[in-house]
Write an enzyme that holds these catalytic residues in place. Structure first.
Site, mmCIF file in Angstrom:
data_model
loop_
_atom_site.group_PDB
_atom_site.id
_atom_site.type_symbol
_atom_site.label_atom_id
_atom_site.label_comp_id
_atom_site.label_asym_id
_atom_site.label_seq_id
_atom_site.Cartn_x
_atom_site.Cartn_y
_atom_site.Cartn_z
ATOM 1 N N HIS A 303 0.431 -1.124 -0.123
ATOM 2 C CA HIS A 303 0.300 -0.226 -0.655
ATOM 3 C C HIS A 303 1.051 1.250 0.001
ATOM 4 O O HIS A 303 2.115 0.889 1.072
ATOM 5 C CB HIS A 303 -0.970 -0.110 1.402
ATOM 6 C CG HIS A 303 -1.602 1.247 1.181
ATOM 7 N ND1 HIS A 303 -1.359 2.144 0.873
ATOM 8 C CD2 HIS A 303 -3.810 0.757 0.760
ATOM 9 C CE1 HIS A 303 -3.614 2.850 1.011
ATOM 10 N NE2 HIS A 303 -3.961 1.521 0.445
ATOM 11 N N ASP A 360 -7.862 -6.138 -0.129
ATOM 12 C CA ASP A 360 -8.298 -6.567 -1.133
ATOM 13 C C ASP A 360 -8.003 -7.777 -0.864
ATOM 14 O O ASP A 360 -8.258 -9.121 -1.561
ATOM 15 C CB ASP A 360 -7.666 -6.175 -2.148
ATOM 16 C CG ASP A 360 -8.146 -4.649 -2.635
ATOM 17 O OD1 ASP A 360 -9.098 -4.579 -2.535
ATOM 18 O OD2 ASP A 360 -7.518 -3.934 -2.499
HETATM 19 N N1 CMC Z 1 4.433 -6.772 -5.122
HETATM 20 C C1 CMC Z 1 5.114 -6.716 -4.937
HETATM 21 N N2 CMC Z 1 6.330 -6.248 -4.974
HETATM 22 C C2 CMC Z 1 5.704 -5.107 -4.715
HETATM 23 C C3 CMC Z 1 4.069 -4.947 -4.298
HETATM 24 C C4 CMC Z 1 4.249 -6.194 -4.092
HETATM 25 N N3 CMC Z 1 1.896 -5.774 -4.356
HETATM 26 N N4 CMC Z 1 3.659 -3.998 -4.095
HETATM 27 C C5 CMC Z 1 4.965 -2.700 -3.938
HETATM 28 N N5 CMC Z 1 5.770 -4.115 -4.284
HETATM 29 C C6 CMC Z 1 7.688 -3.467 -4.527
HETATM 30 C C7 CMC Z 1 7.997 -2.546 -5.337
HETATM 31 O O1 CMC Z 1 8.339 -3.262 -6.448
HETATM 32 C C8 CMC Z 1 8.657 -1.686 -5.158
HETATM 33 O O2 CMC Z 1 10.093 -2.434 -5.115
HETATM 34 P P1 CMC Z 1 11.306 -2.018 -5.522
HETATM 35 O O3 CMC Z 1 11.437 -0.793 -4.588
HETATM 36 O O4 CMC Z 1 12.567 -3.062 -6.139
HETATM 37 O O5 CMC Z 1 11.207 -1.433 -6.670
HETATM 38 C C9 CMC Z 1 8.566 -1.651 -3.610
HETATM 39 O O6 CMC Z 1 7.941 -2.422 -3.241
HETATM 40 C C10 CMC Z 1 7.869 0.014 -3.632
HETATM 41 O O7 CMC Z 1 6.426 -0.079 -3.895
HETATM 42 P P2 CMC Z 1 5.824 1.288 -5.188
HETATM 43 O O8 CMC Z 1 5.447 0.061 -6.542
HETATM 44 O O9 CMC Z 1 6.885 2.671 -4.842
HETATM 45 O O10 CMC Z 1 4.534 1.770 -4.074
HETATM 46 P P3 CMC Z 1 3.663 2.112 -4.446
HETATM 47 O O11 CMC Z 1 3.284 2.759 -3.333
HETATM 48 O O12 CMC Z 1 3.910 2.701 -5.553
HETATM 49 O O13 CMC Z 1 2.533 1.127 -4.928
HETATM 50 C C11 CMC Z 1 0.338 0.517 -4.539
HETATM 51 C C12 CMC Z 1 1.141 1.020 -4.094
HETATM 52 C C13 CMC Z 1 -1.187 -0.257 -3.568
HETATM 53 C C14 CMC Z 1 0.225 0.184 -5.865
HETATM 54 C C15 CMC Z 1 1.222 -1.458 -4.463
HETATM 55 O O14 CMC Z 1 1.647 -2.262 -3.339
HETATM 56 C C16 CMC Z 1 0.698 -2.563 -5.931
HETATM 57 O O15 CMC Z 1 0.593 -2.756 -6.791
HETATM 58 N N6 CMC Z 1 0.049 -3.868 -4.350
HETATM 59 C C17 CMC Z 1 -0.824 -4.980 -5.547
HETATM 60 C C18 CMC Z 1 -2.065 -4.289 -5.981
HETATM 61 C C19 CMC Z 1 -3.002 -3.807 -4.720
HETATM 62 O O16 CMC Z 1 -3.426 -5.220 -4.099
HETATM 63 N N7 CMC Z 1 -3.543 -2.568 -5.033
HETATM 64 C C20 CMC Z 1 -4.575 -2.281 -3.768
HETATM 65 C C21 CMC Z 1 -4.224 -1.452 -2.737
HETATM 66 S S1 CMC Z 1 -5.202 -1.651 -0.977
HETATM 67 C C22 CMC Z 1 -7.559 -1.058 -2.243
HETATM 68 C C23 CMC Z 1 -6.816 0.237 -2.638
HETATM 69 O O17 CMC Z 1 -6.696 1.273 -2.450
HETATM 70 O O18 CMC Z 1 -7.542 0.486 -3.480
#
Ligand code: CMC
Length: 426
Positions: A303, A360
């Site tokens: 998240h 989720d």
């Molecule tokens: N699985 C694997 N790696 C992950 C995940 C994941 N679900 N989420 C983040 N990472 C990794 C990402 O690859 C990055 O790694 P590195 O530092 O090596 O490049 C690190 O963690 C930081 O991630 P980020 O992409 O900078 O984080 P963000 O804040 O931009 O993304 C997120 C947040 C929710 C989009 C992401 O965690 C994600 O895509 N999760 C899966 C989708 C999901 O479950 N979304 C629902 C969120 S809760 C309900 C809602 O708000 O709608």
């Protein structure tokens, strides 16, 4: 403690006021910065930017805290009802007994749709994704309820808010019934909000529908858990769309469109599909390795704000157990989810990145057990989030500092050059 920050660029220094919230980080006010310094601030993805002032929802992502108008989400999920939470989000306070009766009456008596609206659904393909139907149908509400579109009139804003909260279950249930080829079910005023929704989704003319209190309570709790979540992507979309003075039905349709993305509300569908793809506990190590190799993400994990357990996920997990137990379902996907959670939470890749299960992760298993197909999961999220969107939209209109949203950019394209005639190109 200082009440200003000083930023130095070259030989010039700029004083930036620091604004204090009631809790959480203070903010550096950069509103006059461009005018004074001819520099923009740069923050794609808004990771360090507060886009507005709000009194609705507070999140402490490190501590795993979520408060609505100050009340912790677990207390609301345990003790309150969705309509009470709607009142709280919209009006700032839990309702008195008299206010609760009035609010419930207002919502209940707005649940029906204009009869002509039903023919609107027939224009969609039967196999259309229900989120596609939701985006179109909610936008179309303005064609039927033109008497509450004046956004400068607080009374009309209130009527639109009540209409949206009331009609979303009816529209969502119709999107579902249409996709499975069943007749539309008219709402009934003697039923509660969640009972009404479940009946509109699952009853058939051939037999009476009997409410199941455990499932009704679970539905209500799922709605509470999704009701609002601060300035997330879809809420910011609603605020930005509304900042131009667009009418509320268009703004909520924009929010629905944004929510559908797999990184946001679409993750609940993707999380369940991921569990189905993994299939059995034996396949988890290989799947987790694929995540660590960055081939795909673990859906339902991570998240932007929570760097700890998502407090909603804990309640969701409990609700999931209750529903499966009540229905006597032994879903093998629950075993996969529990083992996957255990493996991920003990793996350095997830620990270092502070990736925990989000709301989720367990919602899909619960909704599937209740009889919803996967493509309805995000629709349920949209239904519940409507109150959050419309409360934030209303708050924006009540803010005297409201301005049309207009971000700027760091331009890295071509500088000015002269037009080249076709014969001289290439
Ligand atoms: N699985 C694997 N790696 C992950 C995940 C994941 N679900 N989420 C983040 N990472 C990794 C990402 O690859 C990055 O790694 P590195 O530092 O090596 O490049 C690190 O963690 C930081 O991630 P980020 O992409 O900078 O984080 P963000 O804040 O931009 O993304 C997120 C947040 C929710 C989009 C992401 O965690 C994600 O895509 N999760 C899966 C989708 C999901 O479950 N979304 C629902 C969120 S809760 C309900 C809602 O708000 O709608």
């Amino acid at each position: 403690m200082t009440d200003k920050a000083t930023l130095t660029i070259g030989d010039k220094s700029y004083d930036l006021p620091i604004l204090k919230g009631s809790t959480g980080p203070d903010v550096v006010d950069v509103r006059k910065f461009y005018g004074d310094s001819d520099h923009f601030t740069f923050d794609p993805g808004f990771t360090s930017t507060a886009s507005c002032e709000s009194k609705i929802t507070y999140i402490d992502g490190d501590a795993g805290i979520l408060l609505h108008r100050g009340y912790p989400i677990d207390q609301l999920a345990e003790k309150s009802s969705f309509l009470e939470v709607c009142h709280l989000l919209l009006n700032g306070e839990l309702p008195t007994a008299e206010e609760a009766t009035k609010f419930e009456h207002n919502i209940t008596y707005h649940t029906m749709l204009h009869a002509q609206f039903d023919s609107f659904f027939q224009g969609f393909r039967r196999d259309a994704h229900p989120m596609a139907i939701m985006t179109g149908a909610v936008g179309a509400l303005s064609a039927f309820y033109a008497d509450s579109l004046n956004v400068d009139d607080p009374k009309q804003r209130e009527i639109s808010a009540h209409r949206l909260i009331a009609k979303m279950p009816t529209i969502a249930a119709r999107a579902f019934q249409y996709s499975v080829g069943r007749p539309f079910v008219t709402p009934r005023n003697e039923l509660s909000y969640s009972e009404n929704f479940l009946r509109m989704c699952f009853s058939v003319p051939a037999e009476d529908w009997v409410p199941n209190p455990v499932l009704t309570r679970a539905m209500d709790r799922i709605f509470i858990l999704h009701a609002d979540h601060e300035q997330n992507a879809s809420t910011s979309t609603v605020r930005l769309a509304g900042s131009s003075g667009a009418h509320p039905f268009a703004c909520i349709a924009a929010g629905i469109a944004c929510l559908w993305g797999p990184s946001h509300g679409g993750a609940n569908q993707e999380a369940l599909e991921m569990l189905e793809e993994i299939g059995t506990v034996e396949n988890i190590p290989a799947y987790v390795q694929g995540v660590k190799d960055k081939k795909y993400k673990l859906m339902g994990f991570g998240h932007r704000v929570y760097k700890n357990f998502d407090p909603r996920a804990k309640v969701m997990q409990k609700t999931c157990y209750e529903v499966l137990e009540q229905l006597g379902i032994n879903d093998p996907l629950l075993q996969v989810a529990m083992e996957l959670e255990k493996v991920a939470l003990s793996d350095p890749y997830f620990i270092e990145r502070k990736l925990y299960p989000n709301i989720d992760f367990y919602s899909g298993i619960t909704l599937r057990a209740m009889g919803f197909p996967t493509n309805m999961f995000t629709v349920l999220f949209a239904l519940a989030r409507t109150v959050g969107w419309i409360s934030q939209w209303k708050e924006m209109f009540e803010d005297p500092a409201r301005k049309i949203g207009r971000p700027r950019q760091l331009y890295t394209g071509a500088t000015q050059r002269d037009y080249t005639p076709l014969e001289k190109r290439g």
